[in-house]
Every structure is written in structure tokens, then in C-alpha cells.
Design an enzyme around this catalytic site. Structure first.
Site, PDB file in Angstrom:
ATOM      1  N   ASP A 182       0.852  -1.197   0.000  1.00 56.70           N
ATOM      2  CA  ASP A 182       0.000   0.000   0.000  1.00 56.70           C
ATOM      3  C   ASP A 182       0.883   1.240   0.000  1.00 56.70           C
ATOM      4  O   ASP A 182       2.036   1.201   0.434  1.00 56.70           O
ATOM      5  CB  ASP A 182      -0.902  -0.003   1.238  1.00 56.70           C
ATOM      6  N   LYS A 203     -13.534   0.622 -13.743  1.00 59.88           N
ATOM      7  CA  LYS A 203     -13.893  -0.712 -13.248  1.00 59.88           C
ATOM      8  C   LYS A 203     -14.279  -1.638 -14.406  1.00 59.88           C
ATOM      9  O   LYS A 203     -14.030  -2.858 -14.332  1.00 59.88           O
ATOM     10  CB  LYS A 203     -15.018  -0.605 -12.218  1.00 59.88           C
ATOM     11  N   TYR A 214     -14.730   6.448 -12.606  1.00 63.68           N
ATOM     12  CA  TYR A 214     -14.733   5.225 -11.786  1.00 63.68           C
ATOM     13  C   TYR A 214     -15.416   4.085 -12.555  1.00 63.68           C
ATOM     14  O   TYR A 214     -14.883   2.960 -12.605  1.00 63.68           O
ATOM     15  CB  TYR A 214     -15.461   5.509 -10.478  1.00 63.68           C
ATOM     16  N   SER A 235     -16.513  -3.598  -9.241  1.00 56.23           N
ATOM     17  CA  SER A 235     -17.646  -2.913  -8.611  1.00 56.23           C
ATOM     18  C   SER A 235     -18.898  -3.202  -9.421  1.00 56.23           C
ATOM     19  O   SER A 235     -18.810  -3.487 -10.623  1.00 56.23           O
ATOM     20  CB  SER A 235     -17.384  -1.401  -8.595  1.00 56.23           C
ATOM     21  N   THR A 275     -20.657  -1.153   0.396  1.00 55.61           N
ATOM     22  CA  THR A 275     -20.317  -2.074   1.473  1.00 55.61           C
ATOM     23  C   THR A 275     -19.953  -1.276   2.719  1.00 55.61           C
ATOM     24  O   THR A 275     -19.354  -0.197   2.619  1.00 55.61           O
ATOM     25  CB  THR A 275     -19.122  -2.957   1.027  1.00 55.61           C
TER      26      THR A 275
HETATM   27  N1  LIG Z   1     -16.281   0.019  -0.052  1.00 53.85           N
HETATM   28  C1  LIG Z   1     -17.212  -0.185  -0.961  1.00 53.85           C
HETATM   29  O1  LIG Z   1     -18.395   0.043  -0.705  1.00 53.85           O
HETATM   30  C2  LIG Z   1     -16.842  -0.721  -2.321  1.00 53.85           C
HETATM   31  C3  LIG Z   1     -17.889  -1.002  -3.212  1.00 53.85           C
HETATM   32  C4  LIG Z   1     -17.579  -1.507  -4.473  1.00 53.85           C
HETATM   33  C5  LIG Z   1     -16.275  -1.713  -4.825  1.00 53.85           C
HETATM   34  N2  LIG Z   1     -15.269  -1.428  -3.952  1.00 53.85           N
HETATM   35  C6  LIG Z   1     -13.912  -1.677  -4.389  1.00 53.85           C
HETATM   36  O2  LIG Z   1     -13.250  -2.436  -3.407  1.00 53.85           O
HETATM   37  C7  LIG Z   1     -11.876  -2.041  -3.339  1.00 53.85           C
HETATM   38  C8  LIG Z   1     -11.527  -1.618  -1.924  1.00 53.85           C
HETATM   39  O3  LIG Z   1     -12.338  -0.514  -1.580  1.00 53.85           O
HETATM   40  P1  LIG Z   1     -12.258   0.127  -0.121  1.00 53.85           P
HETATM   41  O4  LIG Z   1     -13.571   0.732   0.133  1.00 53.85           O
HETATM   42  O5  LIG Z   1     -11.696  -0.850   0.804  1.00 53.85           O
HETATM   43  O6  LIG Z   1     -11.202   1.322  -0.399  1.00 53.85           O
HETATM   44  P2  LIG Z   1     -10.195   2.043   0.602  1.00 53.85           P
HETATM   45  O7  LIG Z   1     -10.055   3.438   0.088  1.00 53.85           O
HETATM   46  O8  LIG Z   1     -10.614   1.885   2.026  1.00 53.85           O
HETATM   47  O9  LIG Z   1      -8.824   1.240   0.385  1.00 53.85           O
HETATM   48  C9  LIG Z   1      -8.066   1.408  -0.787  1.00 53.85           C
HETATM   49  C10 LIG Z   1      -6.602   1.235  -0.431  1.00 53.85           C
HETATM   50  O10 LIG Z   1      -5.851   1.426  -1.633  1.00 53.85           O
HETATM   51  C11 LIG Z   1      -4.696   2.174  -1.297  1.00 53.85           C
HETATM   52  N3  LIG Z   1      -4.198   2.883  -2.470  1.00 53.85           N
HETATM   53  C12 LIG Z   1      -4.806   3.877  -3.156  1.00 53.85           C
HETATM   54  N4  LIG Z   1      -4.009   4.317  -4.140  1.00 53.85           N
HETATM   55  C13 LIG Z   1      -2.865   3.566  -4.075  1.00 53.85           C
HETATM   56  C14 LIG Z   1      -1.666   3.557  -4.825  1.00 53.85           C
HETATM   57  N5  LIG Z   1      -1.457   4.408  -5.848  1.00 53.85           N
HETATM   58  N6  LIG Z   1      -0.704   2.661  -4.500  1.00 53.85           N
HETATM   59  C15 LIG Z   1      -0.877   1.801  -3.466  1.00 53.85           C
HETATM   60  N7  LIG Z   1      -2.016   1.778  -2.709  1.00 53.85           N
HETATM   61  C16 LIG Z   1      -2.986   2.646  -3.029  1.00 53.85           C
HETATM   62  C17 LIG Z   1      -5.154   3.146  -0.208  1.00 53.85           C
HETATM   63  O11 LIG Z   1      -4.062   3.683   0.535  1.00 53.85           O
HETATM   64  C18 LIG Z   1      -6.082   2.250   0.598  1.00 53.85           C
HETATM   65  O12 LIG Z   1      -5.365   1.580   1.632  1.00 53.85           O
HETATM   66  C19 LIG Z   1     -11.703  -0.934  -4.369  1.00 53.85           C
HETATM   67  O13 LIG Z   1     -11.241  -1.491  -5.567  1.00 53.85           O
HETATM   68  C20 LIG Z   1     -13.102  -0.395  -4.543  1.00 53.85           C
HETATM   69  O14 LIG Z   1     -13.293   0.196  -5.797  1.00 53.85           O
HETATM   70  C21 LIG Z   1     -15.531  -0.923  -2.703  1.00 53.85           C
END
Ligand SMILES: NC(=O)c1ccc[n+]([C@@H]2O[C@H](COP(=O)([O-])OP(=O)(O)OC[C@H]3O[C@@H](n4cnc5c(N)ncnc54)[C@H](O)[C@@H]3O)[C@@H](O)[C@H]2O)c1
Length: 257
Positions: A39, A160, A156, A143, A189
């Protein structure tokens, strides 16, 4: 071997310091994997690794930017050094809330670069390492918005959808290496990005209820919905599933209105 047995493998979680990536890292470690939390956020990655080791699991960190080729390679090298790299989770993502005509060049580039190019770079280095380890499983978090779209999420949604086809491409190209590649496609989520964004609304609880009411199953997704499916896909119990996009959305993407 059960559906949750990951004892013989290293799992690299790109974006593992927060939200669904962090929850997946914790669950994969509980299933016996050595987890490498890769990360850009070093302190947060260390907190997740510490939580895993505190629970008796095995984890290390690889700090870097997935959009920078040498960092992506260093993440994969760190995972290879820890043992046979048989699992990769791509969870890193950013979003912007703008329609196509509003989205700036910078915002477009930022979202597409992290969500798609980062996955490309991590896969480019990880796939040969996984082939050398005898195969394995890649899970990318897509997503619902990679399948159906929503106003104000132009970059976005496009990213995706592109991530989804990149994963299908890798799935067919590396099937002969015994590498499976699948996409888990959650809707909103109770974790990470969605919780942080909804917290900014004037009425966070009201917004979450409104989003949940629009889901056929009338609830938001939960982190353990995601970790259960992802751990299964990482394990050998899913050995014939590849090139799939699995909705994790309470029926949302199946509904016309
Ligand atoms: N949370 C939701 O409701 C939801 C819904 C649909 C899809 N998603 C997908 O699930 C995945 C996780 O989502 P989340 O909500 O846990 O996101 P989040 O923002 O909590 O976590 C994303 C992580 O990616 C890291 N990151 C971002 N840019 C980076 C880079 N350039 N290099 C290295 N690390 C990097 C961030 O530091 C963070 O730790 C994502 O792909 C998101 O699109 C999430």
C-alpha cells in the site's frame, strides 16, 4: 483442504491497508497464508500487519505506489521472498464523483491510473512469479459500477469496466500456467471508501439507509461478504473458476428497475 485453507501460500494484497483490502488480508492470514500488505499508506499498512501478527498470523508490508512500475515490482519481489506467491488481491482504488463532461483531465488520469494501470503493473510482475510457483489465484475488486453505471461516476465506472476486461484477458492468457483470475464486484459495502464518503453527507445514517433500500436484499454489503468470497476464490476449492465476474450486491446488478 477446505474452502478457507491458504496455509501453503503467500498472498499479496495491493491496497491492503484499508477497508476491504485490510479485511481480506486479515481473513487470508486467518486461513493460514503469509500476507504481504502492499500500500502507499505505510502507517496504515503497518497497523494491519500488526493486527494480523497480534492474532497469531503472519504478515509483512511492502510500501509503495502501485502506479509506479518499480514499486509494483518491489511489492511482488517482497511477496516472492516470503514464499510461493500463489495469491494476489488487487483492492487499490480511488474515485471521483463527476459526470463525463465535468471530469477534469487530472481526475480522469488519477482514477484510471490507480484503478487500471496499477492492476496492470502488479499483474505484469505477479503473473510470471505465480507461474513459477506452479499457479495461483488473482482476485481483483471491481464494482457493480463496472457492470452498470451511475450518474457522476464517469471515470470510476469506466475504470472498473476496464479492470474487468484486463482480468478476463489475464485469465485466458495464463490459464495454461494454472493461474485463475476473477473479479469480485461489490455494491456499497459497510467498509472503506463507501463509509468514508457517506460520512461526509449531512445525514450519513440516512444516506446509508437510502442506498440499502435500493438493494433488492435491502441491506448494504458487509466486509465479511467480501472476505468469504475472496478467500474461497484464493483457495484451491475454486479451482475451476476463472475469468468470472461475481456480483456481490444483494441482487442489484440483476434488476432492471
Ligand atoms: N467500499 C465499498 O463500498 C466498495 C464497493 C464496491 C467496490 N469497492 C472496491 O473495493 C476495493 C476496496 O475498496 P475500499 O472501500 O476498501 O477502499 P479504501 O479506500 O478503504 O482502500 C483502498 C486502499 O488502496 C490504497 N491505495 C490507493 N491508491 C494507491 C496507490 N497508488 N498505491 C498503493 N495503494 C494505493 C489506499 O491507501 C487504501 O489503503 C476498491 O477497488 C473499490 O473500488 C468498494
Amino acid at each position: 483442504m477446505t474452502t478457507t485453507d491458504l496455509r501453503d501460500r503467500v498472498v499479496l494484497v495491493a491496497g491492503g491497508a484499508s477497508g476491504l483490502g485490510a479485511a481480506t488480508a486479515v481473513q487470508a492470514a486467518a486461513a493460514g497464508a503469509h500476507v504481504v500488505i502492499a500500500d502507499i499508506d505505510g502507517p496504515a499498512a503497518t497497523r494491519v500487519a500488526d493486527e494480523i501478527t497480534h492474532r497469531g498470523g503472519s504478515a509483512t508490508t511492502a510500501i509503495g505506489d502501485v502506479t509506479v512500475d518499480r514499486d509494483a515490482r518491489a511489492m511482488v519481489d517482497a511477496a516472492r521472498a516470503a514464499g510461493p506467491l500463489k495469491g494476489v488481491v488487487y483492492s487499490a482504488a480511488v474515485e471521483t464523483r463527476q459526470s463525463a463532461h465535468e471530469c477534469s483531465n487530472d481526475d480522469w488520469d488519477r482514477v484510471v491510473t490507480v484503478n487500471v494501470k496499477g492492476a496492470f503493473l502488479v499483474l505484469r510482475h505477479a503473473l510470471p512469479a505465480m507461474a513459477a510457483a506452479g499457479g495461483g489465484s488473482v482476485v481483483a475488486f471491481g464494482s457493480t459500477l463496472g457492470m452498470i453505471v451511475s450518474p457522476k461516476y464517469a471515470a470510476y465506472c469506466a475504470s472498473k469496466a476496464a479492470l474487468t476486461n484486463l482480468c478476463k484477458q489475464a485469465a485466458i492468457e495464463h490459464a495454461g500456467d494454472n493461474i485463475r483470475v476473477n473479479v469480485v464486484a461489490p455494491s456499497a459495502t459497510e467498509a472503506g471508501l463507501f463509509m468514508r464518503v457517506s460520512e461526509e453527507a449531512p445525514d450519513p445514517a440516512g444516506l446509508r439507509q437510502m442506498v440499502a433500500a435500493n438493494i433488492p436484499m435491502r441491506r448494504l454489503g458487509r466486509a465479511d461478504d467480501v472476505t468469504a468470497l475472496t478467500t474461497f476464490l484464493l483457495s484451491d476449492a475454486s479451482s475451476y473458476i476463472s475469468g468470472a465476474v461475481i456480483p456481490l450486491d444483494g441482487g442489484l446488478a440483476a434488476r432492471r428497475v
